[in-house]
Motif scaffolding. Sequence first.
Motif, PDB file in Angstrom:
ATOM      1  N   ARG A 202      53.600   7.405  69.051  1.00 42.79           N
ATOM      2  CA  ARG A 202      53.715   7.477  67.593  1.00 42.79           C
ATOM      3  C   ARG A 202      53.336   8.865  67.079  1.00 42.79           C
ATOM      4  NH1 ARG A 202      51.185   2.297  67.858  1.00 42.79           N
ATOM      5  NH2 ARG A 202      49.204   3.240  67.226  1.00 42.79           N
ATOM      6  N   THR A 203      52.314   9.467  67.679  1.00 41.13           N
ATOM      7  CA  THR A 203      51.898  10.806  67.257  1.00 41.13           C
ATOM      8  C   THR A 203      53.001  11.827  67.537  1.00 41.13           C
ATOM      9  OG1 THR A 203      49.590  10.235  67.706  1.00 41.13           O
ATOM     10  CG2 THR A 203      50.124  12.567  67.508  1.00 41.13           C
ATOM     11  N   LYS A 204      53.600  11.723  68.726  1.00 40.83           N
ATOM     12  CA  LYS A 204      54.671  12.663  69.073  1.00 40.83           C
ATOM     13  C   LYS A 204      55.864  12.511  68.127  1.00 40.83           C
ATOM     14  CE  LYS A 204      57.425  14.273  72.988  1.00 40.83           C
ATOM     15  NZ  LYS A 204      58.659  14.368  72.212  1.00 40.83           N
ATOM     16  N   ALA A 205      56.190  11.271  67.798  1.00 47.16           N
ATOM     17  CA  ALA A 205      57.308  11.043  66.884  1.00 47.16           C
ATOM     18  C   ALA A 205      57.022  11.634  65.504  1.00 47.16           C
ATOM     19  CB  ALA A 205      57.591   9.550  66.781  1.00 47.16           C
ATOM     20  N   ALA A 206      55.773  11.499  65.038  1.00 51.43           N
ATOM     21  CA  ALA A 206      55.415  12.057  63.734  1.00 51.43           C
ATOM     22  C   ALA A 206      55.471  13.583  63.755  1.00 51.43           C
ATOM     23  CB  ALA A 206      54.022  11.582  63.333  1.00 51.43           C
ATOM     24  N   LEU A 207      54.985  14.200  64.837  1.00 52.42           N
ATOM     25  CA  LEU A 207      55.026  15.662  64.933  1.00 52.42           C
ATOM     26  C   LEU A 207      56.462  16.170  65.013  1.00 52.42           C
ATOM     27  CD1 LEU A 207      52.045  16.321  67.397  1.00 52.42           C
ATOM     28  CD2 LEU A 207      52.103  16.669  64.908  1.00 52.42           C
ATOM     29  N   SER A 222      50.774  16.165  53.562  1.00 54.07           N
ATOM     30  CA  SER A 222      49.982  15.174  54.286  1.00 54.07           C
ATOM     31  C   SER A 222      49.584  14.035  53.368  1.00 54.07           C
ATOM     32  CB  SER A 222      48.738  15.832  54.878  1.00 54.07           C
ATOM     33  OG  SER A 222      47.877  16.269  53.842  1.00 54.07           O
ATOM     34  N   HIS A 223      48.983  12.977  53.963  1.00 53.39           N
ATOM     35  CA  HIS A 223      48.525  11.830  53.165  1.00 53.39           C
ATOM     36  C   HIS A 223      47.430  12.238  52.191  1.00 53.39           C
ATOM     37  CE1 HIS A 223      50.893   8.831  55.294  1.00 53.39           C
ATOM     38  NE2 HIS A 223      50.502   9.373  56.446  1.00 53.39           N
ATOM     39  N   ALA A 224      46.672  13.287  52.548  1.00 56.93           N
ATOM     40  CA  ALA A 224      45.610  13.761  51.653  1.00 56.93           C
ATOM     41  C   ALA A 224      46.138  14.662  50.550  1.00 56.93           C
ATOM     42  CB  ALA A 224      44.548  14.505  52.465  1.00 56.93           C
ATOM     43  N   GLY A 225      47.440  14.946  50.582  1.00 59.25           N
ATOM     44  CA  GLY A 225      48.028  15.781  49.551  1.00 59.25           C
ATOM     45  C   GLY A 225      48.064  17.252  49.889  1.00 59.25           C
ATOM     46  N   ASN A 226      47.708  17.633  51.138  1.00 55.80           N
ATOM     47  CA  ASN A 226      47.720  19.037  51.530  1.00 55.80           C
ATOM     48  C   ASN A 226      49.128  19.455  51.928  1.00 55.80           C
ATOM     49  OD1 ASN A 226      44.912  19.161  51.185  1.00 55.80           O
ATOM     50  ND2 ASN A 226      44.578  18.388  53.273  1.00 55.80           N
ATOM     51  N   LEU A 227      49.488  20.679  51.567  1.00 55.09           N
ATOM     52  CA  LEU A 227      50.793  21.226  51.901  1.00 55.09           C
ATOM     53  C   LEU A 227      50.700  21.946  53.241  1.00 55.09           C
ATOM     54  CD1 LEU A 227      53.688  21.562  50.791  1.00 55.09           C
ATOM     55  CD2 LEU A 227      52.961  23.795  49.891  1.00 55.09           C
ATOM     56  N   ILE A 228      51.459  21.494  54.226  1.00 57.52           N
ATOM     57  CA  ILE A 228      51.411  22.037  55.582  1.00 57.52           C
ATOM     58  C   ILE A 228      52.729  22.742  55.854  1.00 57.52           C
ATOM     59  CG2 ILE A 228      51.150  21.491  58.034  1.00 57.52           C
ATOM     60  CD1 ILE A 228      49.616  18.998  57.199  1.00 57.52           C
ATOM     61  N   SER A 229      52.612  24.021  56.224  1.00 56.94           N
ATOM     62  CA  SER A 229      53.812  24.805  56.519  1.00 56.94           C
ATOM     63  C   SER A 229      53.884  25.244  57.973  1.00 56.94           C
ATOM     64  CB  SER A 229      53.854  26.054  55.627  1.00 56.94           C
ATOM     65  OG  SER A 229      52.697  26.848  55.835  1.00 56.94           O
ATOM     66  N   LYS A 230      52.832  24.937  58.758  1.00 56.34           N
ATOM     67  CA  LYS A 230      52.811  25.363  60.144  1.00 56.34           C
ATOM     68  C   LYS A 230      51.932  24.417  60.938  1.00 56.34           C
ATOM     69  CE  LYS A 230      51.628  29.299  63.099  1.00 56.34           C
ATOM     70  NZ  LYS A 230      51.051  30.675  63.135  1.00 56.34           N
ATOM     71  N   LEU A 231      52.360  24.088  62.149  1.00 57.05           N
ATOM     72  CA  LEU A 231      51.569  23.246  63.043  1.00 57.05           C
ATOM     73  C   LEU A 231      50.910  24.111  64.109  1.00 57.05           C
ATOM     74  CD1 LEU A 231      53.922  20.173  63.607  1.00 57.05           C
ATOM     75  CD2 LEU A 231      51.920  20.314  62.131  1.00 57.05           C
ATOM     76  N   GLY A 232      49.867  23.551  64.715  1.00 58.46           N
ATOM     77  CA  GLY A 232      49.173  24.269  65.772  1.00 58.46           C
ATOM     78  C   GLY A 232      47.804  24.737  65.333  1.00 58.46           C
ATOM     79  N   ALA A 233      47.062  25.322  66.277  1.00 60.61           N
ATOM     80  CA  ALA A 233      45.721  25.818  66.002  1.00 60.61           C
ATOM     81  C   ALA A 233      45.783  27.068  65.140  1.00 60.61           C
ATOM     82  CB  ALA A 233      45.001  26.123  67.318  1.00 60.61           C
ATOM     83  N   PRO A 234      44.741  27.292  64.345  1.00 58.64           N
ATOM     84  CA  PRO A 234      44.740  28.503  63.520  1.00 58.64           C
ATOM     85  C   PRO A 234      44.621  29.755  64.378  1.00 58.64           C
ATOM     86  CG  PRO A 234      42.627  27.391  63.400  1.00 58.64           C
ATOM     87  CD  PRO A 234      43.541  26.472  64.136  1.00 58.64           C
ATOM     88  N   ASP A 235      44.837  30.888  63.755  1.00 56.99           N
ATOM     89  CA  ASP A 235      44.744  32.173  64.448  1.00 56.99           C
ATOM     90  C   ASP A 235      43.339  32.322  65.038  1.00 56.99           C
ATOM     91  OD1 ASP A 235      44.895  34.704  65.369  1.00 56.99           O
ATOM     92  OD2 ASP A 235      45.570  35.620  63.499  1.00 56.99           O
ATOM     93  N   PRO A 236      43.217  32.558  66.343  1.00 54.79           N
ATOM     94  CA  PRO A 236      41.873  32.663  66.943  1.00 54.79           C
ATOM     95  C   PRO A 236      41.050  33.794  66.361  1.00 54.79           C
ATOM     96  CG  PRO A 236      43.575  33.343  68.499  1.00 54.79           C
ATOM     97  CD  PRO A 236      44.280  32.709  67.345  1.00 54.79           C
ATOM     98  N   SER A 237      41.671  34.854  65.939  1.00 53.25           N
ATOM     99  CA  SER A 237      40.901  35.952  65.352  1.00 53.25           C
ATOM    100  C   SER A 237      40.214  35.515  64.062  1.00 53.25           C
ATOM    101  CB  SER A 237      41.816  37.156  65.087  1.00 53.25           C
ATOM    102  OG  SER A 237      42.852  36.807  64.177  1.00 53.25           O
TER     103      SER A 237
END
Length: 319
Positions: A202-207, A222-237
Amino acid sequence: MQTAVINKVDVRHRRMVWSKFVPAWDAANIVMPLKTKNAHVTPSEMQRVQNNLINHCTAGPPSFHFQSNKQKQSTQWKKKMTTYTCAAYMRDTDDGRELRSYIKMQDDLHSPKYFREAADHSRMQPLDRPALWRAVEHCKKTSAIFVAVSLNNFGKTKAEGLRFLKHANVPFRIERSPSCNINNIDMAIDFAEDNINAVAARTKAALDKIQKQFGDGAAHVSHAGNLISKLGAPDPSIANARKSEIALKRTLMYFDMLYTYRQQGMSFQRIADELNSHGVPSPTSTKNNPKLWYASGVSNYYKRGLNAHKNKAKSNAEV
């Protein structure tokens, strides 16, 4: 057997005597005293009296046997309930009241021995936890039952906890998984792993759906109302810069105190002892896991504070 006769009396007032013509009386084995035969009784009269006796007394003498209405008790004694000792396992952060209450409600569990895992060991793999293995060894040595509140107490997932119990091969009872036991553990592991696979699917299908939205040039909300424009971990720097900022703030919070002690000529070990005696928690302490100061920690925070002040002074001079 002797045979008794009766005198010539009226049938309504005659007495019942022994007669060879009454078989039921013969079975009762009753013997009456022999009476002298009356010479005035004719054979026809005797026959008539005997016939009347047979007609009125065919059942024989009553037999009175004492009978009780009390039922006979069974000879089989009630089997005594089999009870077991138990090894109760919990982590240092767990509330022991729930586990103690569960053991008290079980009629066949008694004399629990508690094994509490230290906070540092609670994050280890089940096979590496010392208190957990002491509980298992106690069960094998004393034939006790392993008891815990949840499978997550000794595994990150239910499947991991069940695999450990199968490897330990001891009888167990889990309060929040009452249907699991040593006999159906294989089936329980299969169900737990199937649940993990279903969640992953289910997680893979959602992603994949979100990635498709990004490919079409649309953002995901998202369900919390946040606007997401990119997936993945944030910039490590960015993450490292944030960690450095938090560490610097924490260092400066202790530096003034450490600097004052150093100006008094105190060594790092003496400063650590002084802080511990006054109950000052170390920077890595938590509410449930307080830690002490050591000379190495005092030295590190003091040197970081000096470097931070030097860098700040240098940057101010350049400006």
